[in-house]
Write an enzyme that holds these catalytic residues in place. Structure first.
Site, PDB file in Angstrom:
ATOM      1  N   ARG A  82       0.613  -7.200  -9.538  1.00 28.83           N
ATOM      2  CA  ARG A  82       0.034  -8.534  -9.699  1.00 28.83           C
ATOM      3  C   ARG A  82      -0.884  -8.682 -10.914  1.00 28.83           C
ATOM      4  NH1 ARG A  82       0.971  -7.436  -4.504  1.00 28.83           N
ATOM      5  NH2 ARG A  82       1.981  -9.104  -3.319  1.00 28.83           N
ATOM      6  N   HIS A 107       5.255  -8.934 -10.284  1.00 28.39           N
ATOM      7  CA  HIS A 107       6.473  -8.209 -10.658  1.00 28.39           C
ATOM      8  C   HIS A 107       7.266  -8.854 -11.799  1.00 28.39           C
ATOM      9  CE1 HIS A 107       5.731  -5.347  -7.596  1.00 28.39           C
ATOM     10  NE2 HIS A 107       6.411  -5.866  -6.589  1.00 28.39           N
ATOM     11  N   HIS A 178      11.290   0.110  -7.696  1.00 28.79           N
ATOM     12  CA  HIS A 178      10.902  -0.436  -6.397  1.00 28.79           C
ATOM     13  C   HIS A 178      11.887  -0.029  -5.300  1.00 28.79           C
ATOM     14  CE1 HIS A 178       8.926  -3.081  -3.610  1.00 28.79           C
ATOM     15  NE2 HIS A 178       8.227  -3.703  -4.532  1.00 28.79           N
ATOM     16  N   ASP A 250      -0.537  -1.814   1.290  1.00 29.53           N
ATOM     17  CA  ASP A 250       0.034  -2.464   0.108  1.00 29.53           C
ATOM     18  C   ASP A 250      -1.017  -2.290  -0.983  1.00 29.53           C
ATOM     19  OD1 ASP A 250       1.538  -3.925  -1.634  1.00 29.53           O
ATOM     20  OD2 ASP A 250       1.736  -5.700  -0.367  1.00 29.53           O
ATOM     21  N   GLU A 315       5.536   3.154  -5.487  1.00 30.23           N
ATOM     22  CA  GLU A 315       5.777   2.572  -6.811  1.00 30.23           C
ATOM     23  C   GLU A 315       4.781   3.166  -7.797  1.00 30.23           C
ATOM     24  OE1 GLU A 315       5.664  -1.841  -6.070  1.00 30.23           O
ATOM     25  OE2 GLU A 315       5.716  -1.089  -4.041  1.00 30.23           O
TER      26      GLU A 315
HETATM   27  C1  GAL Z   1       5.308  -4.739  -3.412  1.00 25.77           C
HETATM   28  C2  GAL Z   1       4.099  -5.606  -3.382  1.00 25.77           C
HETATM   29  C3  GAL Z   1       4.119  -6.302  -2.041  1.00 25.77           C
HETATM   30  C4  GAL Z   1       5.386  -7.119  -1.895  1.00 25.77           C
HETATM   31  C5  GAL Z   1       6.565  -6.222  -2.119  1.00 25.77           C
HETATM   32  C6  GAL Z   1       7.861  -6.962  -2.108  1.00 25.77           C
HETATM   33  O1  GAL Z   1       5.353  -4.035  -4.611  1.00 25.77           O
HETATM   34  O2  GAL Z   1       2.928  -4.862  -3.566  1.00 25.77           O
HETATM   35  O3  GAL Z   1       2.981  -7.111  -1.887  1.00 25.77           O
HETATM   36  O4  GAL Z   1       5.374  -8.165  -2.816  1.00 25.77           O
HETATM   37  O5  GAL Z   1       6.456  -5.574  -3.346  1.00 25.77           O
HETATM   38  O6  GAL Z   1       8.048  -7.670  -0.927  1.00 25.77           O
END
Ligand code: GAL
Length: 351
Positions: A82, A107, A178, A250, A315
């Site tokens: 973010r 992203h 991801h 997260d 990630e």
């Molecule tokens: C992660 C992110 C989460 C969510 C996910 C996808 O990388 O930190 O908050 O967006 O991807 O659903």
């Protein structure tokens, strides 16, 4: 094994998509599509010597194009994670990005690297080199950025991912993969009983929009302490504000390492399969995401469902919102300089 390659062949945005299969002498197999430079499957063997696909994903390109979980297995960029309020300043100029995650940018935006067709520059049975040229101003970022991602599967059961990039104007960059993992096999239920170790004494706490507060806090005595292996689920419900903000884990962990050094970032073990995943990286951080937004509405490979928390992501990355946090390791890439980063996912059997 990998889904049928014919399900991945399509003309899209003037390019051809395909599925590329890498295999090694141990029978380990990884498949990757050039749509989003995605890992589609990663098949290894469990303690009974049965093949197990540990990457959660879909059976066809069509499924990747139509799902509401759009990041599965993809390379994320130009900026993974973010950026607060979708805005940052670089060398005195303010850049405005799309706010595609509440008030924030996530992203790389809707047209990020997960949603473009990469050029397959070369491939053989163990290597795939993908390239993408991101135009100046694409998704709001400055500079024409030429990015390559090389996937290499070794006979040591490592999937090596090498990222390189160069821009003609100074820009910001944060690349990751991801992949959603379930080490008992994709679609086999919750990952909360997987064991997890993370090589991090600190993490970056977040606000209710999942933006780092700017603090770098010790994990000791908190649910974020994975310095000794524990199950992912052990403390997930016992959480205070931080885990409520993330709806589970997260969060970005600050790895114990020197700048640029390749270290073991994390190790996860599937309690049923005995399959271990070691993650090595040169990046300073790793985001642990525990599938908190999975809703059980998407049909995965082989007809399975994407049940809540039935996958985890590790990630490797620079910290979220670094362009707005001058004390975080920099994500600035100066014009003409070369960006290089490596992450390795290695599978083995826990003895
Ligand atoms: C992660 C992110 C989460 C969510 C996910 C996808 O990388 O930190 O908050 O967006 O991807 O659903």
């Amino acid at each position: 094994m990998a889904p049928g390659g014919e399900n991945f062949r399509k003309g899209l945005a003037g390019r051809e998509t395909d599925l590329f299969i890498l295999s090694n002498s141990n029978g380990v197999q990884v498949s990757v599509t050039n749509y989003g430079a995605r890992i589609v499957s990663f098949t290894t063997y469990n303690k009974l010597n049965e093949p197990v696909d540990i990457v959660v994903g879909f059976d066809s390109l069509e499924d990747y194009l139509t799902t509401d979980e759009i990041y599965h297995g993809a390379v994320i960029g130009r900026y993974a994670n973010r950026i607060k309020n979708g805005s940052f300043s670089l060398d005195g100029i303010t850049y405005n990005l799309q706010k595609n995650n509440g008030p924030n940018h996530l992203h790389g935006g809707p047209g990020g690297f997960h949603n473009v067709v990469w050029e397959a520059v070369s491939s053989d049975s163990k290597n795939l080199l993908l390239k993408y040229i991101s135009a100046d101003g694409e998704e709001g970022f400055p500079g024409t950025l030429t990015v390559t991602v090389r996937y290499e599967l070794t006979d040591e059961n490592e999937l090596k991912i090498n990222y390189n990039a160069e821009s003609d104007k100074t820009t910001v960059i944060n690349l990751t993969n991801h992949a959603y993992f379930n080490l008992n096999g994709q679609g086999s239920g919750s990952v909360l009983d997987h064991l997890l170790y993370i090589n991090a004494d600190h993490y970056t706490p977040i606000d209710s929009n999942l933006i780092p507060t700017g603090d770098i806090s010790p994990v000791a005595g908190t649910a974020f302490d994975f310095t000794k292996s524990k199950t992912i689920g052990k403390d997930i419900e016992a959480l205070k504000e931080q885990l409520i903000n993330g709806n589970g884990y997260d969060h970005n962990f600050v790895l114990n390492k020197k700048v640029g050094e390749l270290v073991l970032a994390a190790k996860a073990v599937g309690e049923a399969s005995g399959i271990a995943l070691d993650v090595f990286t040169t990046e300073p951080g790793v985001q642990l995401y525990t599938g908190n937004f999975m809703k059980g509405v998407n049909k995965l490979k082989r007809g399975k469902k994407d049940e809540w928390r039935s996958a985890f992501c590790l990630e490797t990355q620079h910290y979220p919102d670094s362009p707005n946090q001058p004390h975080f390791p920099t994500t600035k890439l100066k014009a003409g300089e070369t960006f290089a980063s490596q992450t390795i996912y290695k599978v083995s059997l826990e003895s």
